[in-house]
Write an enzyme that holds these catalytic residues in place. Sequence first.
Site, PDB file in Angstrom:
ATOM      1  N   LYS A 126      14.456 -32.131  17.349  1.00  0.00           N
ATOM      2  CA  LYS A 126      15.184 -32.471  16.121  1.00  0.00           C
ATOM      3  C   LYS A 126      16.378 -33.326  16.493  1.00  0.00           C
ATOM      4  O   LYS A 126      16.853 -33.255  17.631  1.00  0.00           O
ATOM      5  CB  LYS A 126      15.686 -31.197  15.415  1.00  0.00           C
ATOM      6  CG  LYS A 126      15.940 -31.389  13.936  1.00  0.00           C
ATOM      7  CD  LYS A 126      14.649 -31.217  13.158  1.00  0.00           C
ATOM      8  CE  LYS A 126      14.832 -31.401  11.678  1.00  0.00           C
ATOM      9  NZ  LYS A 126      13.648 -30.918  10.949  1.00  0.00           N
ATOM     10  N   GLY A 238      16.998 -27.567  -5.130  1.00  0.00           N
ATOM     11  CA  GLY A 238      17.044 -28.754  -4.264  1.00  0.00           C
ATOM     12  C   GLY A 238      16.070 -29.784  -4.795  1.00  0.00           C
ATOM     13  O   GLY A 238      14.916 -29.455  -5.067  1.00  0.00           O
ATOM     14  N   TYR A 239      16.533 -31.021  -4.976  1.00  0.00           N
ATOM     15  CA  TYR A 239      15.649 -32.015  -5.600  1.00  0.00           C
ATOM     16  C   TYR A 239      15.588 -33.289  -4.764  1.00  0.00           C
ATOM     17  O   TYR A 239      15.696 -34.400  -5.265  1.00  0.00           O
ATOM     18  CB  TYR A 239      16.104 -32.289  -7.042  1.00  0.00           C
ATOM     19  CG  TYR A 239      14.951 -32.511  -7.999  1.00  0.00           C
ATOM     20  CD1 TYR A 239      14.075 -31.478  -8.322  1.00  0.00           C
ATOM     21  CD2 TYR A 239      14.723 -33.764  -8.575  1.00  0.00           C
ATOM     22  CE1 TYR A 239      13.009 -31.681  -9.188  1.00  0.00           C
ATOM     23  CE2 TYR A 239      13.655 -33.970  -9.453  1.00  0.00           C
ATOM     24  CZ  TYR A 239      12.808 -32.923  -9.749  1.00  0.00           C
ATOM     25  OH  TYR A 239      11.747 -33.123 -10.612  1.00  0.00           O
ATOM     26  N   GLY A 240      15.429 -33.105  -3.456  1.00  0.00           N
ATOM     27  CA  GLY A 240      15.180 -34.246  -2.569  1.00  0.00           C
ATOM     28  C   GLY A 240      13.678 -34.482  -2.515  1.00  0.00           C
ATOM     29  O   GLY A 240      12.956 -34.162  -3.461  1.00  0.00           O
ATOM     30  N   ASN A 241      13.206 -35.021  -1.408  1.00  0.00           N
ATOM     31  CA  ASN A 241      11.773 -35.316  -1.281  1.00  0.00           C
ATOM     32  C   ASN A 241      10.915 -34.060  -1.472  1.00  0.00           C
ATOM     33  O   ASN A 241       9.974 -34.056  -2.277  1.00  0.00           O
ATOM     34  CB  ASN A 241      11.515 -35.960   0.103  1.00  0.00           C
ATOM     35  CG  ASN A 241      10.026 -36.166   0.364  1.00  0.00           C
ATOM     36  OD1 ASN A 241       9.309 -35.227   0.704  1.00  0.00           O
ATOM     37  ND2 ASN A 241       9.552 -37.380   0.185  1.00  0.00           N
ATOM     38  N   ALA A 242      11.245 -32.983  -0.756  1.00  0.00           N
ATOM     39  CA  ALA A 242      10.422 -31.770  -0.832  1.00  0.00           C
ATOM     40  C   ALA A 242      10.501 -31.151  -2.232  1.00  0.00           C
ATOM     41  O   ALA A 242       9.476 -30.762  -2.808  1.00  0.00           O
ATOM     42  CB  ALA A 242      10.867 -30.771   0.228  1.00  0.00           C
ATOM     43  N   GLY A 243      11.693 -31.062  -2.794  1.00  0.00           N
ATOM     44  CA  GLY A 243      11.863 -30.428  -4.105  1.00  0.00           C
ATOM     45  C   GLY A 243      11.181 -31.206  -5.217  1.00  0.00           C
ATOM     46  O   GLY A 243      10.472 -30.627  -6.053  1.00  0.00           O
TER      47      GLY A 243
HETATM   48  N1  GLU Z   1      11.569 -33.149   9.080  1.00  0.00           N
HETATM   49  C1  GLU Z   1      10.275 -32.581   8.774  1.00  0.00           C
HETATM   50  C2  GLU Z   1      10.255 -31.115   9.140  1.00  0.00           C
HETATM   51  O1  GLU Z   1      11.268 -30.453   9.195  1.00  0.00           O
HETATM   52  C3  GLU Z   1       9.131 -33.377   9.383  1.00  0.00           C
HETATM   53  C4  GLU Z   1       9.149 -33.523  10.869  1.00  0.00           C
HETATM   54  C5  GLU Z   1       8.116 -34.504  11.402  1.00  0.00           C
HETATM   55  O2  GLU Z   1       7.354 -35.055  10.615  1.00  0.00           O
HETATM   56  O3  GLU Z   1       8.107 -34.704  12.625  1.00  0.00           O
HETATM   57  O4  GLU Z   1       9.214 -30.541   9.311  1.00  0.00           O
END
Ligand code: GLU
Length: 436
Positions: A126, A238-243
């Site tokens: 990360k 939360g209303y970003g990409n995932a939300g």
């Molecule tokens: N940031 C995303 C996660 O937390 C995707 C990570 C990725 O695609 O390598 O899973």
Amino acid sequence: MTIMIQDPQTVIAPETNGKTQTYELNPFAIAQRQLDEAVEILELDDATHEMLRWPMRELRFTIPVRMDDGSVKVFHGYRVQYNDSRGPAKGGLRFHPQETIDTVRALSAWMTWKTAVVDIPLGGGKGGVTCNPKELSMAELERLSRGYMRRVAGFIGPETDVPAPDVYTTPQIMAWMRDEYEAIHMHQAPGIITGKPLELGGSAGRGDATARGGIYTTREAAKVLGIELRGATAAVQGYGNAGFFGHKLGVDILGLKIIAASDSKGGVYNADGLDYDELAAWKQETGSVINFPGSTFISNEDLLELDVTVLMPSALENVITAVNADRIKAKIITELANGPTTPEADVILHDKGIYVIPDFLCNAGGVTVSYFEQVQNAYNFYWTEDEVHVRLDQKMTSAFYNVHEMAERMDVHNRLAAYLVAVDRVAKAMKLRGWV
Ligand code: GLU
């Protein structure tokens, strides 16, 4: 009940008997604690345990960026390679004001368990930058992204460590970073980063993959619980990409009615359901979901406690804690965020019979399609969106049942079960390599 935040890493919750209790909220301390519990059940040896408790390698650096007004601002950046015994380190980059080395460590540990639980040949990593991208112009954001890549270009690579998007990072940022890496190394390397735009080696289906994977696992959870989701209510925190995609696919695939959604400024509620296209357009236009026509205001705290069938925490860490877990009423918690639930809350939710689909299983769809993206980059041959969906569904569904069956067999909550599945796989890889 009021929560006193002493420092960002600790919460003090008043107890019923008048005494106060302090809970650790440092995400890396939480990640280590979750691991310790799994290691004890798996009876792993001390060396294996110590290797799994700490990042294998980490890099911290400064990034000087020329701002539009001519001044130079120095940003702090991080890249942590937690464990690569099962394959190259893999995980996103977060551009966030609260980013610290410990959030990055925790997120890289969770990536290690995430790639293991869905059984893709990757490790965990990360990265991030402490910054507020909302205060940067596009040109400043590009210079920061390229500056980040210049710092890590000698430390990462398609066969060592592959970044991707996370909170507040986008396909455009991935495109700049790919370009910078290739300029430094003087050759094409599409597999250096994933979550790229389609025109630049991205995969079909990567955009909504995190939410889609979570929606597939929610479908399976409802099956094992005997719950009908069509017409059932849900709330998205939360209303970003995932939300946003959790909302859209929750409606389109599962037939859920999303009655509340929120972002960092607050939330909106409508008992008749919220329209995702209209709400997204509103957020795009005004910068927030709040004041959406036809809705009433709801705070993030109250949204979490709504009497809904499905709750989707989709933003940041530590939103379901010892303080509010007892008041959560959802039947299924679809954890699209990383780290939304603390260890104390896990026990409370389990005792209440709430079915938690733990983060690193639930949101593994993103990294799974990132893996598909790398495979396509290596082949230089691209799949259709339908092919991606079918393969993602297979991966998510099989991982879901691995975890569900482990929870039943060991009589533990789902997060611990997910740890048992994932940690065992990583420990075996380290053993086979002769590390421990
Ligand atoms: N940031 C995303 C996660 O937390 C995707 C990570 C990725 O695609 O390598 O899973």
